[in-house]
Design an enzyme around this catalytic site. Structure first.
Site, mmCIF file in Angstrom:
data_model
loop_
_atom_site.group_PDB
_atom_site.id
_atom_site.type_symbol
_atom_site.label_atom_id
_atom_site.label_comp_id
_atom_site.label_asym_id
_atom_site.label_seq_id
_atom_site.Cartn_x
_atom_site.Cartn_y
_atom_site.Cartn_z
ATOM 1 N N GLY A 104 16.768 -37.606 -18.961
ATOM 2 C CA GLY A 104 15.457 -38.193 -18.737
ATOM 3 C C GLY A 104 15.514 -39.279 -17.686
ATOM 4 N N SER A 107 18.864 -43.984 -19.074
ATOM 5 C CA SER A 107 19.039 -45.351 -19.587
ATOM 6 C C SER A 107 19.806 -45.400 -20.900
ATOM 7 C CB SER A 107 17.672 -46.022 -19.761
ATOM 8 O OG SER A 107 16.891 -45.330 -20.722
ATOM 9 N N THR A 184 16.052 -39.774 -28.984
ATOM 10 C CA THR A 184 16.873 -40.851 -29.549
ATOM 11 C C THR A 184 16.175 -41.629 -30.662
ATOM 12 O OG1 THR A 184 16.108 -42.349 -27.802
ATOM 13 C CG2 THR A 184 18.185 -41.180 -27.420
ATOM 14 N N ARG A 185 14.990 -41.209 -31.072
ATOM 15 C CA ARG A 185 14.194 -41.924 -32.090
ATOM 16 C C ARG A 185 13.961 -43.379 -31.659
ATOM 17 N NH1 ARG A 185 13.724 -39.124 -37.258
ATOM 18 N NH2 ARG A 185 12.731 -41.033 -37.961
ATOM 19 N N SER A 187 12.273 -46.986 -30.445
ATOM 20 C CA SER A 187 11.295 -47.914 -30.995
ATOM 21 C C SER A 187 10.897 -48.888 -29.900
ATOM 22 C CB SER A 187 11.866 -48.676 -32.191
ATOM 23 O OG SER A 187 10.857 -49.393 -32.858
ATOM 24 N N GLY A 236 19.453 -33.738 -27.615
ATOM 25 C CA GLY A 236 19.752 -32.546 -26.830
ATOM 26 C C GLY A 236 20.576 -31.495 -27.535
ATOM 27 N N VAL A 240 15.902 -28.392 -25.307
ATOM 28 C CA VAL A 240 15.342 -29.274 -24.283
ATOM 29 C C VAL A 240 13.867 -29.514 -24.596
ATOM 30 C CG1 VAL A 240 14.900 -29.599 -21.829
ATOM 31 C CG2 VAL A 240 16.947 -28.348 -22.572
ATOM 32 N N TYR A 441 18.471 -57.299 -33.796
ATOM 33 C CA TYR A 441 19.000 -56.821 -32.518
ATOM 34 C C TYR A 441 20.007 -57.850 -32.015
ATOM 35 C CZ TYR A 441 18.446 -54.528 -27.897
ATOM 36 O OH TYR A 441 18.643 -53.842 -26.727
#
Length: 534
Positions: A104, A107, A184-185, A187, A236, A240, A441
């Site tokens: 994509g 990142s 990647t779920r 948020s 993945g 796709v 985080y």
């Protein structure tokens, strides 16, 4: 705090021409098949394009590229224009027994984009960047059908032109895509109101070998184990993703960020917990620990009235209250809606803050936060130039363990730094809140420009992740698993959970052609399969 002179470069970036890029192993037969599907222009094998698609943006990725350790570089990068081309290229790659990795924005920071070391088959990276349109908006239902390769800003511009927003703003918003968020779920910063991508994504289309998965955008379903949930976070390994139906909302009349301070991080955590259980449905409730608060204020811009984030009068008031200025915690709370609704919620939050010993300082710091919110991830390259290895790890716990996991993780990190004899710093913020708990985080930075820097990083990453497991956390909240986090999966979801995931991947992809080695692999904690210690 870490003893680094930021005016001096100690680790210069090598020139690309000095890198030894392995030659493409793309066969003539597969090339011909792919060119027939996409056209010559969209089948690229030049060294720069292949290396760009070989990695994500994890700190280990950056370190490896700098030292010329490129691993298994893709043999070709493809740029499909539509659903039909994706279907054709998936079948062509699988028929050739190749490895297919969706790409994509690049990142990703958990090693979810690179081929396994020693892969002898042809490796194909599929860049979805040409699938970048908002296809349809169902204004009655509040749903939008959007192609998976669209970058965050482009998507929001298209929605905003028609008066809508998806409201999903991860740190990587500028350089990440809708398909990547789903895989990647992800948020976003405003998930307290809009939900995580798992809440936002209601339906999708995914190309699999020989077939296409079509999930309609339904508000809920009892159709057995959720196939939608299986695709969310699949990185993945199942196919796709080419498009998705997502929740969208009318652009709110008022949006504002209010800043608050608390005497301690623990007081801020308790306040956020109270805000979540109140009638105030805020779009964001964030609080930083003492070290991160110092970091934020050190990065404040000077203005006529505010020297950084806090002027002298406010500092004086904190001292009068008996606060230790080395322990204060900064908080941002976001409000959206009509003027009257925002006023009502702001009043509720103000009372909760006061009950927990905090104080409000207005909208000024929030405006500055909005201006800088996407900047921090891109400081890592600058830091690496100066021998500072920086990374992030995030987790969720029930509210009952929120303070404990913070305290224990900080202690474990500093104990490891002492053991290794290096200087390091770790700080944290609560970033997303739920009924039963929250995401915290963590950011860490280590002063190590030696040849052992990656090993030092592994030790730090391992101790942080293991602390999550030891104190009621999860392996990741929104960065995904990839290869970096998979060694902890059995501790996270139990051996039986990993067994289910393995069987799912094996059943859908018996030839192991779809991004193999991600989510479940046989590494050990803190060491990915691409690490020197694997």
């Amino acid at each position: 705090m870490v003893g680094v002179d930021v005016t001096k470069t100690v680790q210069p970036i090598p020139d690309f021409d000095t890198l030894n890029v392995p030659a493409s192993q793309l066969s003539d037969d597969l090339r011909a098949a792919l060119v027939a599907i996409l056209g010559e222009r969209y089948v690229q094998t030049d060294d720069m394009t292949r290396v760009v698609h070989a990695f994500g943006k994890g700190v280990r990725d950056l370190m490896r590229v700098r030292r010329g350790d490129l691993g298994r570089v893709p043999d070709v990068v493809l740029y499909p224009a539509d659903q039909a081309q994706v279907e054709a290229l998936v079948d062509a790659v699988v028929a050739a027994d190749g490895v297919l990795i969706p790409f994509g924005g690049g990142s990703n920071i958990v090693a979810a984009l690179e081929a396994e070391p020693g892969e002898t088959r042809q490796v194909v990276s599929v860049n979805l960047g040409r699938l970048n349109k908002v296809l349809e908006i169902d204004e009655v239902s509040g749903l939008a059908h959007i192609q998976a390769g669209v970058f965050g800003p482009d998507m929001e511009d298209q929605l905003k032109a028609r008066g809508w927003t998806m409201g999903h703003h991860p740190d990587s918003f500028v350089w990440s895509t809708l398909g990547g968020w789903i895989a990647t779920r992800s948020s976003g910063m405003q998930s307290d109101k809009y939900g995580d991508i798992a809440d936002i994504c209601r339906g999708l289309t995914m190309v699999m070998p020989g077939q296409v998965l079509e999930l309609r955008p339904l508000p809920s379903s009892s159709s057995g184990p959720s196939v939608r949930e299986m695709v969310l976070g699949s990185e993945g390994r199942l196919g796709v993703i080419t498009s998705a139906w997502v929740n969208v909302h009318r652009i709110p009349e008022v949006r504002e960020l209010q800043a608050y301070f608390f005497p301690t991080y623990e007081a801020g955590l308790k306040a956020c917990e109270a805000i979540v259980s109140s009638d105030a449905a805020v779009m964001m409730a964030r609080v930083s620990d003492a070290v991160e608060t110092r970091y934020i204020m050190a990065n404040g811009k000077k203005s006529g009235k505010v020297s950084s984030y806090v002027n002298k009068a406010i500092q004086k008031l904190m001292v009068q209250k008996g606060w230790d200025l080395e322990q204060i915690a900064m908080s941002f709370v976001g409000f959206e809606g009509s003027t009257s609704h925002v006023r009502y919620e702001r009043g509720l939050v103000g009372r909760i803050v006061k009950e927990h010993g905090g104080m409000g300082v207005g909208k000024g710091p929030g405006t500055l936060y909005d201006q800088k919110k996407y900047d921090t991830p891109y400081l890592r390259d600058f830091m690496l130039d100066r021998g500072l290895v920086c990374d992030v790890s995030e987790t969720t716990t029930p509210w009952a363990y929120a303070a404990e996991i913070h305290t224990k993780t900080v202690a474990a990190f500093h104990a490891k730094m002492d053991e290794l004899g290096v200087q390091g710093v770790l700080f944290c913020h609560l970033s997303h809140s739920y009924h039963s708990g929250a995401c915290q985080y963590f950011t860490f930075a280590i002063n190590d420009s030696s040849e052992n820097a990656e090993r030092t990083y592994d030790e730090a990453k391992r101790v942080v992740q293991q602390s999550f497991m030891d104190f009621h956390g999860t392996v990741s909240h929104h960065h995904g698993v990839g290869e970096e986090h998979s060694p902890w999966m059995e501790q996270d979801i139990s051996p039986a959970g990993v067994f289910i995931q393995r069987k799912l991947f094996e059943g859908v992809d018996p030839g192991n052609n779809l991004n193999p080695g991600k989510i479940v692999h046989d590494g050990r904690p803190g060491i990915s399969s691409n690490s020197p210690d694997a």
